[in-house]
Design an enzyme around this catalytic site. Structure first.
Site, PDB file in Angstrom:
ATOM      1  N   ASP A   8      22.475  55.963  36.649  1.00  0.00           N
ATOM      2  CA  ASP A   8      23.653  56.238  36.196  1.00  0.00           C
ATOM      3  C   ASP A   8      24.388  54.810  36.632  1.00  0.00           C
ATOM      4  O   ASP A   8      23.787  53.970  36.998  1.00  0.00           O
ATOM      5  CB  ASP A   8      24.579  57.525  36.576  1.00  0.00           C
ATOM      6  N   CYS A  65      21.369  57.162  41.348  1.00  0.00           N
ATOM      7  CA  CYS A  65      22.837  57.352  41.122  1.00  0.00           C
ATOM      8  C   CYS A  65      23.368  56.872  42.183  1.00  0.00           C
ATOM      9  O   CYS A  65      23.000  56.122  42.934  1.00  0.00           O
ATOM     10  CB  CYS A  65      23.061  58.833  40.758  1.00  0.00           C
ATOM     11  N   GLY A  66      24.816  57.375  42.297  1.00  0.00           N
ATOM     12  CA  GLY A  66      25.476  56.835  43.491  1.00  0.00           C
ATOM     13  C   GLY A  66      25.097  57.028  44.631  1.00  0.00           C
ATOM     14  O   GLY A  66      24.874  56.279  45.700  1.00  0.00           O
ATOM     15  N   THR A  67      24.512  58.350  44.889  1.00  0.00           N
ATOM     16  CA  THR A  67      23.924  58.890  46.127  1.00  0.00           C
ATOM     17  C   THR A  67      22.490  59.338  46.078  1.00  0.00           C
ATOM     18  O   THR A  67      21.583  59.317  47.212  1.00  0.00           O
ATOM     19  CB  THR A  67      24.754  60.306  46.784  1.00  0.00           C
ATOM     20  N   ILE A  69      21.759  62.124  45.073  1.00  0.00           N
ATOM     21  CA  ILE A  69      21.681  63.619  45.048  1.00  0.00           C
ATOM     22  C   ILE A  69      22.047  64.170  43.600  1.00  0.00           C
ATOM     23  O   ILE A  69      20.997  65.186  43.348  1.00  0.00           O
ATOM     24  CB  ILE A  69      22.828  63.920  46.060  1.00  0.00           C
ATOM     25  N   HIS A  98       3.807  64.229  52.670  1.00  0.00           N
ATOM     26  CA  HIS A  98       4.138  65.674  52.948  1.00  0.00           C
ATOM     27  C   HIS A  98       4.558  66.491  51.585  1.00  0.00           C
ATOM     28  O   HIS A  98       4.001  67.592  51.549  1.00  0.00           O
ATOM     29  CB  HIS A  98       4.858  65.965  54.066  1.00  0.00           C
ATOM     30  N   HIS A 133      -0.368  70.692  53.449  1.00  0.00           N
ATOM     31  CA  HIS A 133       0.675  70.473  52.554  1.00  0.00           C
ATOM     32  C   HIS A 133       0.492  70.910  51.307  1.00  0.00           C
ATOM     33  O   HIS A 133       1.357  71.200  50.329  1.00  0.00           O
ATOM     34  CB  HIS A 133       1.208  68.905  52.764  1.00  0.00           C
TER      35      HIS A 133
END
Ligand code: RB5
Length: 149
Positions: A8, A65-67, A69, A98, A133
């Site tokens: 974004d 994106c910005g974070t 997240i 992992h 894992h």
């Protein structure tokens, strides 16, 4: 190898250098946008990248994106996606070693361009460790099978 990338307006600052890195390694890049700093909605780009990974049209995906997240949360709504937000070399390595993350998420307001490039290299160059894992990844897949249509 083929990698899809999407971002974004908050993550676009990282995209050109990452695309350059991938192309310098002769990796085919599918760029789903966005293509400017105009405000857009990150789920739209997460969906394009995640669907292309989920359908195996590409080998891996990168979302920005910005974070990191919001776009990773959205990508993780697609079956088969393990999108991981990384913010340093350790998390970039471990999310592959992992967690076998098939999408790497980073934040343009969190990491520098140089660090994002180094993290991408680390993630690409790290192999999934398997072993115990694999069992954990299989349990994640079982959760998908229980709750996804
Ligand atoms: C956009 O302003 C910002 O919210 C987005 O890039 C991202 O950081 C969301 O998680």
């Amino acid at each position: 190898m083929k990698i899809a990338i999407g971002c974004d307006h908050g993550g676009i600052v990282l995209k050109p250098a990452i695309v350059d890195l991938l192309q310098s390694r002769e990796i085919e890049v599918v760029d789903f946008g966005c293509y400017s700093t105009d405000s857009v909605d990150y789920p739209d780009f997460a969906l394009k990248v995640a669907e292309s990974v989920s359908k195996k049209e590409v080998d891996l995906g990168i979302v920005l994106c910005g974070t990191g997240i919001g776009i990773s949360i959205a990508a993780n709504k697609v079956k088969g996606i393990r999108a991981a937000v990384a913010h340093d070399l350790f998390t970039a390595e471990m999310c592959k070693r992992h967690n076998n993350a098939n999408i790497l998420a980073m934040g343009g307001r969190v990491v520098s361009i140089d660090l994002a490039v180094e993290m991408t290299k680390k993630w690409l160059d790290t192999e999934f460790e398997g072993g115990r894992h694999t069992n954990r990844i299989n349990k994640i897949t079982a959760i998908e099978d229980k709750y996804f249509k």
